[in-house]
Design a protein around this motif. Sequence first.
Motif, PDB file in Angstrom:
ATOM      1  N   SER A   1       0.833  -1.231   0.030  1.00 48.90           N
ATOM      2  CA  SER A   1      -0.078   0.130  -0.011  1.00 48.90           C
ATOM      3  C   SER A   1       0.740   1.289  -0.127  1.00 48.90           C
ATOM      4  CB  SER A   1      -0.753   0.025   1.015  1.00 48.90           C
ATOM      5  OG  SER A   1      -0.287  -0.067   2.503  1.00 48.90           O
ATOM      6  N   ASP A   2       2.280   1.063   0.322  1.00 50.55           N
ATOM      7  CA  ASP A   2       2.930   2.433   0.269  1.00 50.55           C
ATOM      8  C   ASP A   2       3.052   2.806  -1.239  1.00 50.55           C
ATOM      9  OD1 ASP A   2       3.619   2.458   3.022  1.00 50.55           O
ATOM     10  OD2 ASP A   2       5.435   1.332   2.808  1.00 50.55           O
ATOM     11  N   CYS A   3       3.127   1.922  -2.053  1.00 53.53           N
ATOM     12  CA  CYS A   3       3.185   2.524  -3.618  1.00 53.53           C
ATOM     13  C   CYS A   3       1.861   2.115  -4.333  1.00 53.53           C
ATOM     14  CB  CYS A   3       4.198   1.473  -4.483  1.00 53.53           C
ATOM     15  SG  CYS A   3       6.056   1.561  -3.723  1.00 53.53           S
ATOM     16  N   HIS A   4       1.152   1.044  -3.920  1.00 50.51           N
ATOM     17  CA  HIS A   4      -0.117   0.913  -4.701  1.00 50.51           C
ATOM     18  C   HIS A   4      -1.112   1.591  -3.570  1.00 50.51           C
ATOM     19  CE1 HIS A   4       1.342  -2.184  -7.603  1.00 50.51           C
ATOM     20  NE2 HIS A   4       1.912  -2.334  -6.409  1.00 50.51           N
ATOM     21  N   HIS A   5      -1.195   2.991  -4.063  1.00 46.82           N
ATOM     22  CA  HIS A   5      -1.897   3.866  -2.964  1.00 46.82           C
ATOM     23  C   HIS A   5      -3.339   3.755  -3.007  1.00 46.82           C
ATOM     24  CE1 HIS A   5      -2.643   6.301  -6.415  1.00 46.82           C
ATOM     25  NE2 HIS A   5      -1.717   5.968  -6.925  1.00 46.82           N
ATOM     26  N   ASN A   6      -4.105   3.167  -4.082  1.00 47.29           N
ATOM     27  CA  ASN A   6      -5.516   2.778  -4.021  1.00 47.29           C
ATOM     28  C   ASN A   6      -5.660   1.418  -3.755  1.00 47.29           C
ATOM     29  OD1 ASN A   6      -4.442   1.691  -6.339  1.00 47.29           O
ATOM     30  ND2 ASN A   6      -5.905   2.572  -7.670  1.00 47.29           N
TER      31      ASN A   6
ATOM     32  N   ASN B   1      -3.796  -8.927  -4.422  1.00 45.76           N
ATOM     33  CA  ASN B   1      -3.227  -8.497  -5.571  1.00 45.76           C
ATOM     34  C   ASN B   1      -3.688  -7.209  -5.929  1.00 45.76           C
ATOM     35  OD1 ASN B   1      -2.044 -11.008  -5.750  1.00 45.76           O
ATOM     36  ND2 ASN B   1      -4.184 -11.806  -6.531  1.00 45.76           N
ATOM     37  N   PRO B   2      -3.064  -6.130  -5.490  1.00 50.29           N
ATOM     38  CA  PRO B   2      -2.983  -4.719  -6.252  1.00 50.29           C
ATOM     39  C   PRO B   2      -2.932  -4.708  -7.719  1.00 50.29           C
ATOM     40  CG  PRO B   2      -0.853  -5.108  -5.378  1.00 50.29           C
ATOM     41  CD  PRO B   2      -1.466  -6.353  -4.865  1.00 50.29           C
ATOM     42  N   GLN B   3      -3.657  -3.512  -8.285  1.00 52.51           N
ATOM     43  CA  GLN B   3      -3.596  -3.339  -9.673  1.00 52.51           C
ATOM     44  C   GLN B   3      -2.407  -2.975 -10.115  1.00 52.51           C
ATOM     45  OE1 GLN B   3      -6.453  -0.363 -10.512  1.00 52.51           O
ATOM     46  NE2 GLN B   3      -8.104  -1.842 -10.398  1.00 52.51           N
ATOM     47  N   ALA B   4      -1.722  -3.480 -11.164  1.00 54.50           N
ATOM     48  CA  ALA B   4      -0.759  -2.796 -11.711  1.00 54.50           C
ATOM     49  C   ALA B   4      -0.967  -1.374 -12.278  1.00 54.50           C
ATOM     50  CB  ALA B   4      -0.336  -3.697 -13.291  1.00 54.50           C
ATOM     51  N   CYS B   5       0.030  -0.705 -11.891  1.00 60.57           N
ATOM     52  CA  CYS B   5       0.299   1.055 -11.931  1.00 60.57           C
ATOM     53  C   CYS B   5      -0.446   1.185 -13.195  1.00 60.57           C
ATOM     54  CB  CYS B   5       1.587   1.353 -11.958  1.00 60.57           C
ATOM     55  SG  CYS B   5       2.327   0.862 -10.254  1.00 60.57           S
TER      56      CYS B   5
ATOM     57  N   CYS C   1      10.162   8.898  -2.834  1.00 60.46           N
ATOM     58  CA  CYS C   1      10.592   7.756  -1.854  1.00 60.46           C
ATOM     59  C   CYS C   1      11.863   7.699  -1.470  1.00 60.46           C
ATOM     60  CB  CYS C   1       9.812   6.675  -1.981  1.00 60.46           C
ATOM     61  SG  CYS C   1      10.132   5.281  -0.746  1.00 60.46           S
ATOM     62  N   HIS C   2      12.733   7.548  -2.430  1.00 60.35           N
ATOM     63  CA  HIS C   2      14.175   7.638  -2.198  1.00 60.35           C
ATOM     64  C   HIS C   2      14.680   8.848  -1.641  1.00 60.35           C
ATOM     65  CE1 HIS C   2      14.683   4.548  -5.759  1.00 60.35           C
ATOM     66  NE2 HIS C   2      14.108   4.132  -4.831  1.00 60.35           N
ATOM     67  N   LYS C   3      14.360  10.127  -1.921  1.00 62.07           N
ATOM     68  CA  LYS C   3      14.706  11.181  -1.285  1.00 62.07           C
ATOM     69  C   LYS C   3      14.138  11.248   0.454  1.00 62.07           C
ATOM     70  CE  LYS C   3      14.845  14.135  -5.241  1.00 62.07           C
ATOM     71  NZ  LYS C   3      14.273  15.320  -5.967  1.00 62.07           N
ATOM     72  N   GLU C   4      13.163  10.927   0.400  1.00 70.89           N
ATOM     73  CA  GLU C   4      12.684  10.887   1.780  1.00 70.89           C
ATOM     74  C   GLU C   4      13.495   9.808   2.537  1.00 70.89           C
ATOM     75  OE1 GLU C   4       8.483   9.332   3.885  1.00 70.89           O
ATOM     76  OE2 GLU C   4       8.210  10.852   2.225  1.00 70.89           O
ATOM     77  N   ALA C   5      13.761   8.882   2.179  1.00 71.45           N
ATOM     78  CA  ALA C   5      14.418   7.581   2.929  1.00 71.45           C
ATOM     79  C   ALA C   5      15.767   7.867   2.879  1.00 71.45           C
ATOM     80  CB  ALA C   5      14.056   6.249   2.328  1.00 71.45           C
ATOM     81  N   GLY C   6      16.281   8.697   2.055  1.00 71.88           N
ATOM     82  CA  GLY C   6      17.745   8.907   1.834  1.00 71.88           C
ATOM     83  C   GLY C   6      18.478   7.630   1.547  1.00 71.88           C
ATOM     84  N   ALA C   7      17.825   6.998   0.601  1.00 72.81           N
ATOM     85  CA  ALA C   7      18.460   5.818   0.188  1.00 72.81           C
ATOM     86  C   ALA C   7      18.026   5.637  -1.241  1.00 72.81           C
ATOM     87  CB  ALA C   7      18.048   4.513   1.030  1.00 72.81           C
TER      88      ALA C   7
END
Length: 124
Positions: A64-69, A76-80, A107-113
């Motif tokens: 759910s972090d990426c598949h926001h809906n 099984n989330p929907q494909a983007c 996400c990469h900026k927020e996580a610093g990774a």
Amino acid sequence: MISNKELQIAYGLAIILLVVGVLSYSAFSAKVPDQPVRLMFKCVAGKILFDHKTHESDYGISCSDCHHNLEEGEANPQACGECHEPESQDEDVPGRADAFHAQCIDCHKEAGAGPEKCALCHVM
């Protein structure tokens, strides 16, 4: 000259080996995972390899972090690409590239990774 007895033994061994092979294949063949392990995204800037397992297992990112809906309890989330078409005409739904860039880079900026520069993702 091969005797009838030797021919029967050879056929018998062939049948046994065939049965063992079929049973071994079906017993030890790889099961298809419930979710894709890796995805290859193709675009003009170069292909991008995304590894679900690394993001989920190593970094603790949930679906759910990426598949926001993602609906509650949905396995099984929907494909983007189901909502984010390559060239979106809808102002409320960004195109696939814009959605990926916002989701991944933010996400990469927020996580610093993780990679933030184009050439670090668009490598293939």
